[in-house]
Design an enzyme around this catalytic site. Structure first.
Site, mmCIF file in Angstrom:
data_model
loop_
_atom_site.group_PDB
_atom_site.id
_atom_site.type_symbol
_atom_site.label_atom_id
_atom_site.label_comp_id
_atom_site.label_asym_id
_atom_site.label_seq_id
_atom_site.Cartn_x
_atom_site.Cartn_y
_atom_site.Cartn_z
ATOM 1 N N HIS A 134 36.208 21.135 23.223
ATOM 2 C CA HIS A 134 34.983 21.083 22.421
ATOM 3 C C HIS A 134 33.749 21.284 23.304
ATOM 4 C CE1 HIS A 134 32.074 19.696 19.482
ATOM 5 N NE2 HIS A 134 33.040 19.679 18.585
ATOM 6 N N HIS B 131 22.041 13.471 34.471
ATOM 7 C CA HIS B 131 22.512 12.156 34.919
ATOM 8 C C HIS B 131 23.774 12.408 35.773
ATOM 9 C CE1 HIS B 131 24.626 8.286 34.591
ATOM 10 N NE2 HIS B 131 23.450 7.738 34.312
ATOM 11 N N GLY C 166 12.874 12.641 29.824
ATOM 12 C CA GLY C 166 13.748 12.319 30.961
ATOM 13 C C GLY C 166 13.620 13.301 32.106
ATOM 14 N N GLY D 281 25.554 13.465 32.487
ATOM 15 C CA GLY D 281 25.009 14.730 32.010
ATOM 16 C C GLY D 281 23.740 14.537 31.202
#
Lengths: 304, 304
Positions: free
Chosen positions: B82, B169, B164, B173
């Site tokens: 996915h 991250h 952000g 991510g």
């Protein structure tokens, strides 16, 4: 989730709005209770308040309402067309959501016993909560009304209350407390003005003349100013899990078509259990494996 | 009543049940939140958790879930079929009951800003909550997936996050946060095994090929062991207030009958907004003047 219960007390006062406002105000003050409706009828000199919530909140609200009504309504002064035995004439408890009728029966009895003690008022249990079979029908409990009961309560053992004193409350009379299933008021308007046809169809579908179980029906002519007239089959479905909306509409449609007409439209009066409406949706779609738990907000309400 | 909101975060972990249990546990701990569903997909290595409640509780639960997922899922190790950009890949907020989509848009933006600060993770707003029109489609936000975004986020201004840092991250991510209407997964099974007919009908009713607005549809052959086979029109109704269940079923019935067959039965997959089902009931009965507020438990849930 706490049991969800509806309570629909009827008060013998329909002409002084300030009295009903006081009673409604007493209900509103109880945390957790939702006031769903109240209506005041001048002709019958009677009012109906509908509220719901978890069992304990509903009991507190009903108790508060009884307290105010006994202070503000004097049965010695009351006249009106509707049969009644007291200032708070009747208090039915009704199961909502996943609540079972048996819980309302228990609640009605517990509430009846507490209320008798708290206000020194005689309590008669009726409906599913009746302790004597001859008190199941409210009409039998109300026989002779306030005046008749006043004469008989102290002397006729058949009229002794289930709880409370062997005499009426000096101003408030007596209270009938019971449990019943939710009731759906539902009308089918035919594409016809033939009220005789509506009456024949009502006769065919109602339980009392051999029709569908738990259906009360009558045929009337609906006349609204500025609109066409409809022959109407006006119904109460008193136990939709026995005979639901789809079933009765299917039956009426068949009878109407056999008479050369059809259903024009339907009307739902007031509130209905969500489950009864979801059943209509499921029937209409031929849904396989459907559960009311698939209705999101209903599922959330149940789980909270 | 506080706004009722559903949240359906997708996590990039479908093979370690203990990780999903931890995340679900974090959601369950939040007062006022109801866990509606969770499902884990090994093939896609992905899980979906569905919960709902008042806005503030839902935000707390989503924050707790993000916190656990960032600790437990390492995107550097993740493989799966996915498309995904992060450990918490996507968080849609969905209005329930009387809540408006605009409230979910505000909530998604507020939640996105807070989450970016709290966890130092880049946030991309998508769907109705998108701040850039080219980010409305989730597929566009996910372009290049985790690996592609990692390469571009610091250098390509088109890939700069809405909130952000300008870098992923280290383990988690990025997160896509959005708002969308509730989705209804609904299947119509034809009284036929002709999958080509189901495909033709799907083509006729779906929006992308010029059919009904807000309908996604495909034709498949439904095979259940021990049961007959059905040609199935499998659908997502992505905005039932634009195209409801009754409308699409009516259309499919017409097309099926024109092809000499009919609908055999329907299936509702998972949960649906109660309003969408009440609309089916109202349409089926030809109800005049009906309001969803007449559904008792729904009315109570709204007023509480």
């Amino acid at each position: 989730m706490a049991s969800l219960i509806e309570c629909v007390p009827n008060f013998s006062e329909g002409r002084r709005p300030e009295v009903i406002d006081e009673i409604v105000g007493a209900v509103r003050q109880i945390d957790g209770v939702t006031l769903l409706d109240f209506s005041r009828d001048e002709t019958h000199n009677r009012s109906v308040v509908t509220f719901a919530g978890p069992a304990e909140s509903v009991v507190r609200a009903a108790t508060a309402a009884v307290g105010r009504a006994l202070q503000l309504i004097d049965m010695e002064q009351h006249v009106g067309a509707h049969p009644r035995i007291g200032a708070v004439d009747v208090i039915p408890f009704v199961p909502l959501g996943g609540t079972r009728l048996a819980e309302c029966v228990d609640l009605a009895r517990r509430f009846g016993e507490q209320t008798a003690k708290l206000f020194d008022v005689p309590i008669y249990l009726y409906g599913e909560a009746a302790l004597r079979p001859e008190r199941r029908r409210l009409a039998d409990v109300r026989r002779g009304q306030y005046e008749g009961l006043k004469a008989e309560i102290g002397s006729n053992p058949d009229r002794a209350p289930d709880y409370g004193p062997q005499h009426l409350h000096p101003r408030g009379g007596a209270i009938a407390v019971g449990a019943r299933k939710p009731l759906i008021a539902f009308n089918v308007n035919l594409d016809s003005e033939d009220v005789a046809l509506a009456k024949r169809i009502a006769h065919s579908v109602r339980e009392s003349s051999g029709g569908l179980p738990a259906v009360q029906a009558m045929g009337v002519l609906l006349e609204n100013p500025g609109e066409r007239r409809y022959a109407q089959v006006s119904m109460n479905l008193v136990d939709w899990e026995r005979t639901g909306i789809s079933r009765v509409v299917r039956e009426i449609r068949q009878l109407a078509r056999a008479a050369g007409t059809d259903i024009h439209h339907c009307e739902l009066i007031g509130l209905a259990p969500t489950g009864a409406l979801l059943e209509v949706a499921s029937d209409a779609l031929g849904l396989r494996g459907f559960s009311p738990d698939q209705a999101l907000e209903l599922r959330l309400a149940r789980d909270r």
